[in-house]
Design a protein around this motif. Structure first.
Motif, PDB file in Angstrom:
ATOM      1  N   VAL A 189       5.132  25.529  10.780  1.00 32.75           N
ATOM      2  CA  VAL A 189       3.766  25.501  11.286  1.00 32.75           C
ATOM      3  C   VAL A 189       3.049  24.207  10.905  1.00 32.75           C
ATOM      4  N   TYR A 190       3.542  23.511   9.892  1.00 37.94           N
ATOM      5  CA  TYR A 190       2.826  22.342   9.375  1.00 37.94           C
ATOM      6  C   TYR A 190       2.900  21.163  10.347  1.00 37.94           C
ATOM      7  N   PRO A 191       1.773  20.483  10.592  1.00 43.43           N
ATOM      8  CA  PRO A 191       1.769  19.375  11.544  1.00 43.43           C
ATOM      9  C   PRO A 191       2.171  18.023  10.964  1.00 43.43           C
ATOM     10  N   ALA A 192       2.176  17.886   9.642  1.00 37.49           N
ATOM     11  CA  ALA A 192       2.454  16.578   9.047  1.00 37.49           C
ATOM     12  C   ALA A 192       3.297  16.724   7.784  1.00 37.49           C
ATOM     13  N   THR A 193       4.037  15.653   7.478  1.00 38.68           N
ATOM     14  CA  THR A 193       4.924  15.635   6.312  1.00 38.68           C
ATOM     15  C   THR A 193       4.832  14.282   5.632  1.00 38.68           C
ATOM     16  N   THR A 194       4.754  14.293   4.318  1.00 35.79           N
ATOM     17  CA  THR A 194       4.843  13.070   3.527  1.00 35.79           C
ATOM     18  C   THR A 194       6.165  13.068   2.772  1.00 35.79           C
ATOM     19  N   PHE A 195       6.891  11.973   2.867  1.00 36.12           N
ATOM     20  CA  PHE A 195       8.119  11.790   2.107  1.00 36.12           C
ATOM     21  C   PHE A 195       7.823  10.823   0.965  1.00 36.12           C
ATOM     22  N   ASN A 196       7.947  11.311  -0.255  1.00 37.30           N
ATOM     23  CA  ASN A 196       7.759  10.482  -1.440  1.00 37.30           C
ATOM     24  C   ASN A 196       9.142  10.031  -1.900  1.00 37.30           C
ATOM     25  N   PHE A 197       9.463   8.768  -1.620  1.00 37.17           N
ATOM     26  CA  PHE A 197      10.816   8.260  -1.809  1.00 37.17           C
ATOM     27  C   PHE A 197      11.115   7.809  -3.236  1.00 37.17           C
ATOM     28  N   GLY A 198      10.107   7.773  -4.085  1.00 34.81           N
ATOM     29  CA  GLY A 198      10.357   7.381  -5.462  1.00 34.81           C
ATOM     30  C   GLY A 198      10.649   5.899  -5.594  1.00 34.81           C
TER      31      GLY A 198
ATOM     32  N   PHE B 243       4.938   4.756  -6.421  1.00 32.78           N
ATOM     33  CA  PHE B 243       6.231   5.109  -5.850  1.00 32.78           C
ATOM     34  C   PHE B 243       6.113   4.978  -4.339  1.00 32.78           C
ATOM     35  N   ALA B 244       7.236   4.769  -3.684  1.00 32.30           N
ATOM     36  CA  ALA B 244       7.238   4.538  -2.244  1.00 32.30           C
ATOM     37  C   ALA B 244       6.982   5.839  -1.493  1.00 32.30           C
ATOM     38  N   THR B 245       6.087   5.790  -0.507  1.00 33.06           N
ATOM     39  CA  THR B 245       5.738   6.993   0.245  1.00 33.06           C
ATOM     40  C   THR B 245       5.389   6.637   1.682  1.00 33.06           C
ATOM     41  N   LEU B 246       5.784   7.507   2.616  1.00 26.18           N
ATOM     42  CA  LEU B 246       5.418   7.381   4.023  1.00 26.18           C
ATOM     43  C   LEU B 246       5.177   8.777   4.585  1.00 26.18           C
TER      44      LEU B 246
ATOM     45  N   LYS C  68       0.811  -1.211   0.000  1.00 22.64           N
ATOM     46  CA  LYS C  68       0.000   0.000   0.000  1.00 22.64           C
ATOM     47  C   LYS C  68       0.845   1.262   0.000  1.00 22.64           C
ATOM     48  N   HIS C  69       2.099   1.156   0.417  1.00 23.44           N
ATOM     49  CA  HIS C  69       2.988   2.315   0.441  1.00 23.44           C
ATOM     50  C   HIS C  69       3.577   2.620  -0.934  1.00 23.44           C
ATOM     51  N   SER C  70       3.483   1.677  -1.856  1.00 24.97           N
ATOM     52  CA  SER C  70       4.125   1.846  -3.161  1.00 24.97           C
ATOM     53  C   SER C  70       3.157   1.835  -4.335  1.00 24.97           C
TER      54      SER C  70
ATOM     55  N   THR D  69       9.159   9.512  -8.398  1.00 22.14           N
ATOM     56  CA  THR D  69       7.944  10.106  -7.855  1.00 22.14           C
ATOM     57  C   THR D  69       7.267  10.933  -8.936  1.00 22.14           C
ATOM     58  N   VAL D  70       6.282  10.333  -9.585  1.00 24.26           N
ATOM     59  CA  VAL D  70       5.487  10.994 -10.616  1.00 24.26           C
ATOM     60  C   VAL D  70       4.027  10.827 -10.218  1.00 24.26           C
TER      61      VAL D  70
END
Length: 271
Positions: free
Chosen positions: A135-144, A53-56, A44-46, A147-148
């Motif tokens: 100020v942002y409470p959350a971050t998504t890292f798109n590791f590719g 693409f891989a994301t968390l 589900k992460h990819s 990443t398209v």
């Protein structure tokens, strides 16, 4: 990016006038690449609605069956990797730049977000935000590694808030990896280390493909709309508000159009 009424609805922030920014972007990319090697990705992460693409994600959010706001759900191992990644100075500088651009070009949106999230943290002191300079409470890292994103909106995000997106990688930004806004009929060059801020909940966006030998990652900061609604409803859900205070719930729903107008007024005008 300006709408027909002269409102600033997005920012192509680019890169700061800082001679060290090439090193910052390269260090951030290397840190993400290192994290990608040790993270444990499930299918589900990819393979998801934004692409393949891989994301968390990490930080504070609300939804997915939770009864109260909490940390984004990750395995202990992945959360350790993501927490270490957020502590990398280059990643922290990217986060701070995005938050500073929001406060500079959309100060009323920034202040509204900051005030509500401050109230949230005071009411729930155990919540852990990713950065002390953002100020942002959350971050998504798109590791590719590629990443398209397909065209999409992030409907769970706060509708009038700007998400902060940073592109990272080894790709020819004149030929590939551009960000596309179909509804705005715009295709924008999006180089390594550059930032773009857009209201991603309501503006469709995606990317053009990259070459077979190229790599592209991205980092996105955002705020879930449900976090702000939780504060607005007296630290409860809209559904709980309806059950506990029907009169206040009716007033809340009756004021939706007015709050929409007030949200539009938060955007600065180009003049």
């Amino acid at each position: 990016i300006i709408d027909k009424d002269g409102r600033v609805i997005g920012l192509l922030a680019g890169r700061p006038a800082d001679a060290s920014w090439d090193d910052v972007a390269s260090s951030a990319y290397s840190a993400m690449a290192g994290a990608a090697e040790v993270c444990q990705f499930k299918p589900k992460h990819s393979d998801h609605r934004r692409g393949q693409f891989a994301t968390l994600a990490t930080g504070v959010s609300f939804g997915g069956g939770r009864m109260v706001p909490g940390q984004v759900d990750n395995s202990k191992w992945n959360q350790k990797v993501l927490s270490d990644l957020c502590a990398v100075p280059a990643i922290r500088r990217l986060a701070g730049f995005g938050s500073a651009m929001l406060s500079t070009y959309a100060p009323r949106i920034f202040e509204r977000t900051q005030c509500r999230l401050r109230a949230l943290r005071e009411h729930h002191p155990s919540l852990r935000f990713n950065f002390d300079n953002s100020v942002y409470p959350a971050t998504t890292f798109n590791f590719g590694p590629a990443t398209v994103c397909v065209d999409h909106t992030d409907a769970a995000n706060d509708a009038c808030n700007w998400c902060h997106v940073v592109a990272l990688g080894h790709f020819d930004c004149d030929q590939s990896g551009q960000i596309v806004f179909p509804d705005l009929k715009l295709v924008v060059r999006f180089p390594h280390g550059a930032s773009i801020l857009i209201p991603s909940a309501i503006v469709r966006h995606g990317n053009t493909p990259i070459g077979p030998q190229e790599t592209r990652m991205s980092m996105t900061q955002y705020c879930a709309g449900s976090l702000l609604r939780w504060v607005e409803c007296g630290f409860r859900t809209v559904k709980t508000l309806e059950a506990e205070d029907p009169d206040e719930h009716r007033r809340y729903l009756a004021g939706l159009k007015e709050r929409a107008r007030e949200s539009c007024a938060l955007f600065e005008r180009v003049d």
